[in-house]
Design a protein around this motif. Structure first.
Motif, short mmCIF file in Angstrom:
data_model
loop_
_atom_site.label_atom_id
_atom_site.label_comp_id
_atom_site.label_asym_id
_atom_site.label_seq_id
_atom_site.Cartn_x
_atom_site.Cartn_y
_atom_site.Cartn_z
N ASP A 536 0.87 -1.22 0.06
CA ASP A 536 -0.12 0.04 0.10
C ASP A 536 0.74 1.30 0.14
OD1 ASP A 536 -2.40 -1.45 0.11
OD2 ASP A 536 -2.54 -1.60 2.12
N ARG A 537 0.26 2.31 -0.68
CA ARG A 537 1.01 3.56 -0.70
C ARG A 537 0.85 4.45 0.53
NH1 ARG A 537 -0.42 8.42 -3.17
NH2 ARG A 537 1.48 9.66 -3.81
N TYR A 538 1.55 5.34 1.03
CA TYR A 538 0.99 6.12 2.43
C TYR A 538 1.79 7.45 1.90
CZ TYR A 538 -0.09 1.72 4.51
OH TYR A 538 -0.57 0.66 4.71
N ARG A 539 1.03 8.46 2.04
CA ARG A 539 1.66 9.93 1.96
C ARG A 539 2.56 10.33 3.12
NH1 ARG A 539 -0.94 12.75 -2.08
NH2 ARG A 539 -2.79 11.96 -2.75
N SER A 540 1.96 9.60 4.32
CA SER A 540 2.89 10.07 5.36
C SER A 540 2.98 8.72 6.31
CB SER A 540 2.47 11.01 6.07
OG SER A 540 3.49 11.34 7.18
N ARG A 541 4.11 7.82 6.01
CA ARG A 541 4.21 6.69 6.74
C ARG A 541 4.62 6.98 8.08
NH1 ARG A 541 3.71 1.04 6.16
NH2 ARG A 541 5.24 -0.23 7.73
N LYS A 542 4.03 6.23 9.22
CA LYS A 542 4.00 6.69 10.49
C LYS A 542 5.05 5.29 10.95
CE LYS A 542 1.40 9.99 10.42
NZ LYS A 542 1.85 11.60 10.44
N LEU A 543 4.87 4.17 10.67
CA LEU A 543 5.45 3.07 11.35
C LEU A 543 6.73 2.52 10.62
CD1 LEU A 543 2.26 1.00 12.07
CD2 LEU A 543 3.45 2.80 13.67
N PRO A 544 7.64 1.85 11.35
CA PRO A 544 8.65 1.30 10.62
C PRO A 544 8.11 0.02 9.77
CG PRO A 544 8.94 1.18 13.10
CD PRO A 544 7.38 1.69 12.74
N LEU A 545 9.04 -0.45 8.92
CA LEU A 545 9.16 -1.43 8.09
C LEU A 545 9.75 -2.69 8.59
CD1 LEU A 545 8.44 -2.79 5.13
CD2 LEU A 545 10.78 -1.84 4.42
N GLU A 546 8.85 -3.78 8.56
CA GLU A 546 9.62 -5.00 9.11
C GLU A 546 9.14 -6.09 8.08
OE1 GLU A 546 10.48 -7.66 13.00
OE2 GLU A 546 8.21 -6.74 12.72
N ILE A 547 10.31 -6.90 7.73
CA ILE A 547 9.93 -8.12 6.80
C ILE A 547 10.38 -9.12 7.68
CG2 ILE A 547 10.75 -9.42 4.75
CD1 ILE A 547 11.36 -6.41 3.51
N GLN A 548 9.25 -10.01 8.36
CA GLN A 548 9.89 -11.03 9.21
C GLN A 548 10.62 -12.13 8.65
OE1 GLN A 548 8.42 -12.52 12.56
NE2 GLN A 548 9.35 -10.70 13.21
N ARG A 549 10.40 -12.55 7.32
CA ARG A 549 11.02 -13.47 6.90
C ARG A 549 11.26 -13.40 5.55
NH1 ARG A 549 7.40 -15.84 10.30
NH2 ARG A 549 8.14 -17.42 11.98
N GLY A 550 12.50 -13.36 5.28
CA GLY A 550 12.96 -13.38 3.70
C GLY A 550 12.88 -14.68 2.97
N TYR A 551 13.13 -14.56 1.69
CA TYR A 551 12.88 -15.93 0.71
C TYR A 551 13.54 -15.64 -0.33
CZ TYR A 551 9.13 -13.14 -1.54
OH TYR A 551 8.48 -12.19 -2.20
#
Length: 637
Positions: A536-551
């Motif tokens: 999703d696109r956010y004009r003003s992101r508030k929270l960190p980005l977390e990728i819990q599991r890579g692949y």
């Protein structure tokens, strides 16, 4: 004008009837209603530890519910059991002007078991209010008081902000203790930047936080409990289940748990000992023995929850599990441990915080409240092999995404230790799709595909071998949902439980897959592993980005072109590499111009990133989606 005057007069009369300002909702600060389904006006808990065997807890919670999505925020329930006795419970309901419109006493609360239907027996129960509002907004004031003879009571984490789409006007917790030795340890998390009042003095500790706005949930943000302002609370000197404890470290806690929960619960009937020894007599190593024992448990027991014995924390004995052939995670783990000990294999009972979201125990915070599941650690050649004894389908030594990659508490006779379970990182979570695809003159495709998975991707897919045929076809219809007119003609599976590799062989076809445009066919080359989703696109992101599991995904398709068409346009090879991973794709036309060889690789790395990185990640995934949807243009010869 007169109508407006009478409206204001009516409003003032209604407000004057409110018993407290907390009960009316018309004048709530707009900062607290923004993005909120409910506003916690007051959340107040008082915990009093008067002796090693007596503790009382009082709660007063006032919540203004703004719409139907906020109904659950009232938290109008209280649990109890043989040690926890409810003294009082009540709920009052007010309309938007603060006028009381409902009163509910203890007899109005429903009283039900606190556990699911899969639990054979538990003395844990809950009283809850099943309230249906007549209008929004409304305000509920919920209060309860209970006492507990277990001062090692699993005091839940105190959240100053409960969940997404919920704001807090005032939240406070007070801990009082009649002796300093009863003072619990408090660990603060995510309080920076908040209006916090902390008072610590002899005999009491209190925290108050005010005016926390609601948070909107955002794609790929951390779990709420990881970012919410909170206090973790643990008793140090306490009584639990009639046993005294003094816990300063995980080693202390492990020794206490072993001595009071596990000792003398590993006895087995002589007949079962003889059976398991006979089954393992040809085994050449401890791990070979352990695999045989694990399969024996999987084949001869089943999971049923049993919440009894020292606050529901003690496993039922190995003798009882052997007799009835069922148990919960505690009982089955203890039973398996006893079987392993009978054939000379060393194994340890292990507490873990289980769930798809990886949650580790904190090294400096040894708490009895940590952990919601039990697994086994089997020690061999200076390493641990992990098994989940509640699973009847997972291979030996494979945890999957329920308990992987987190710090867990391994309990030994001389104390406990924190150890990390096996991690499945990035390339370990592997999928390779190989296919021979034939494209007809009319745009129909037929394909023979082989999908091979390992790691968490194995965990995501291997259970389909147990599904009925109709469900297997539904699975593929969902997995390849972008393919219209899909028909699965044939499939078969190979589950290699030793190497932990799952292989799917599929035969499929799709009419009109390629679109016809005059004398041309437009053909999307990535037939079998297309990424269409973009975060999703956010004009003003508030929270960190977390990728819990890579692949890591790798794809190789050999595409046989129709005889009457030739390649008119083909995309260029592309490669992208950045901190989030890499993507590469290549196209090669055979010398006889009859085949296209398509190769693709997508690596996504696990990681925790500041909110400013989200746009870069989204741009990366957007490029991947765009490249996954590129077409070859074929023209009639």
């Amino acid at each position: 004008m007169r109508v407006f005057f009478f409206f204001i007069l009516f409003l003032c009369i209604q407000l004057s009837e409110a018993q407290e300002i907390n009960h009316q909702s018309l004048l709530i600060n707009s900062n607290l209603t923004k993005n909120a389904n409910a506003v916690v006006r007051l959340d107040q808990m008082d915990i009093h530890i008067s002796s090693k065997t007596k503790m009382s807890i009082k709660l007063r919670r006032i919540v203004t519910v703004l719409n139907k999505y906020g109904n659950g925020a009232t938290h109008a329930s209280v649990g109890y059991d043989l040690d926890r006795k409810v003294v009082s419970v009540q709920a009052l309901v007010y309309n938007q002007f603060g006028k009381q419109i409902g009163k509910f006493k203890e007899k109005d609360f429903k009283d039900v078991s606190a556990v699911s239907g899969s639990t054979l027996y538990s003395d844990s129960r809950v009283k809850y209010l099943d309230y249906t509002p007549i209008a929004y907004p409304y305000t509920m004031e919920f209060t309860y008081e209970y006492t507990n003879s277990n001062t090692g009571e699993l005091i839940p984490t105190w959240y100053f902000l409960d969940s997404f789409y919920l704001s807090t006007e005032k939240s406070s917790i007070t801990l009082t203790y009649d002796d300093e030795s009863f003072k619990p340890e408090v660990k603060e998390q995510n309080l920076t930047g908040l209006d916090v009042e902390k008072i610590i003095k002899n005999g009491s500790t209190s925290y108050t936080v005010k005016n926390i706005p609601a948070l909107k949930k955002e794609s790929l943000s951390p779990a709420f409990h990881k970012i919410s302002p909170q206090l973790q609370i643990r008793p140090i000197n306490f009584t639990y289940g009639g046993y005294d404890a003094s816990i300063k470290s995980w080693q202390d806690l492990g020794k206490w748990m072993y001595s009071n929960l596990l000792v003398n619960r590993d006895k087995l009937p002589e007949s079962t000992i003889n059976t398991i020894k006979s089954l393992t007599k040809e085994a050449k190593s401890d791990i070979e023995k352990a695999k045989i024992v694990y399969k024996y448990v999987q084949d001869n027991t089943r999971y049923i929850s049993v919440q009894v014995g020292i606050g529901g924390m003690q496993p039922i004995s190995a003798l009882d599990v052997d007799r009835v052939k069922y148990g919960d995670c505690k009982g089955l783990s203890n039973y398996t441990m006893a079987l392993l000990q009978a054939v000379g294999v060393k194994a340890f009972y292990t507490h873990v915080e289980a769930g798809n979201y990886k949650e580790s125990f904190k090294k400096d915070f040894a708490s009895l409240a940590e952990g919601n599941h039990v697994i086994l650690a089997i020690e061999s050649s200076d390493k641990y092999y992990w098994i989940d004894c509640t699973s009847q389908i997972h291979p030996f030594g494979f945890l999957g995404d329920f308990t992987d990659g987190r710090m867990v508490h391994v309990i030994k006779p001389d104390g406990g230790e924190l150890v990390q379970t096996d991690s499945y990182v990035n390339e370990n979570n592997y999928q390779k799709t190989e296919a021979r695809i034939t494209l007809s003159n009319t745009g129909t495709i037929s394909a023979d595909a082989v999908i091979t998975t390992k790691g968490i991707q194995y965990d995501d897919r291997f259970s389909i071998e147990r599904k009925a045929s109709t469900d297997v076809k539904k699975h593929y219809a969902s997995y390849w949902s972008y393919i219209n007119n899909l028909t699965i003609n044939n499939y078969n599976f190979l589950n290699n439980r030793d190497s932990i590799v799952f292989t799917e062989k599929d035969s499929l076809e799709a009419v009109n897959y390629a679109s016809v445009s005059g004398e041309r066919l437009l053909f999307r080359v990535n037939v079998l592993n297309r990424n269409n989703g973009v975060p999703d696109r956010y004009r003003s992101r508030k929270l960190p980005l977390e990728i819990q599991r890579g692949y890591l995904d790798e794809d190789e398709f050999n595409i046989l072109l129709p005889n009457s068409f030739k390649v008119e346009a083909m995309p260029n090879d592309t490669s992208i590499e950045n901190e989030f991973g890499m993507y590469s794709v290549s196209y090669k036309l055979s010398e006889d111009l009859k085949n296209v060889e398509y190769k693709r690789k997508l690596l996504i790395k696990e990681g925790y990133y500041p909110k400013e990185k989200y746009k870069d990640y989204r741009d990366f995934r957007k490029k991947v989606s765009l490249l996954d949807n590129t077409k070859i243009v074929l023209a009639k010869k």
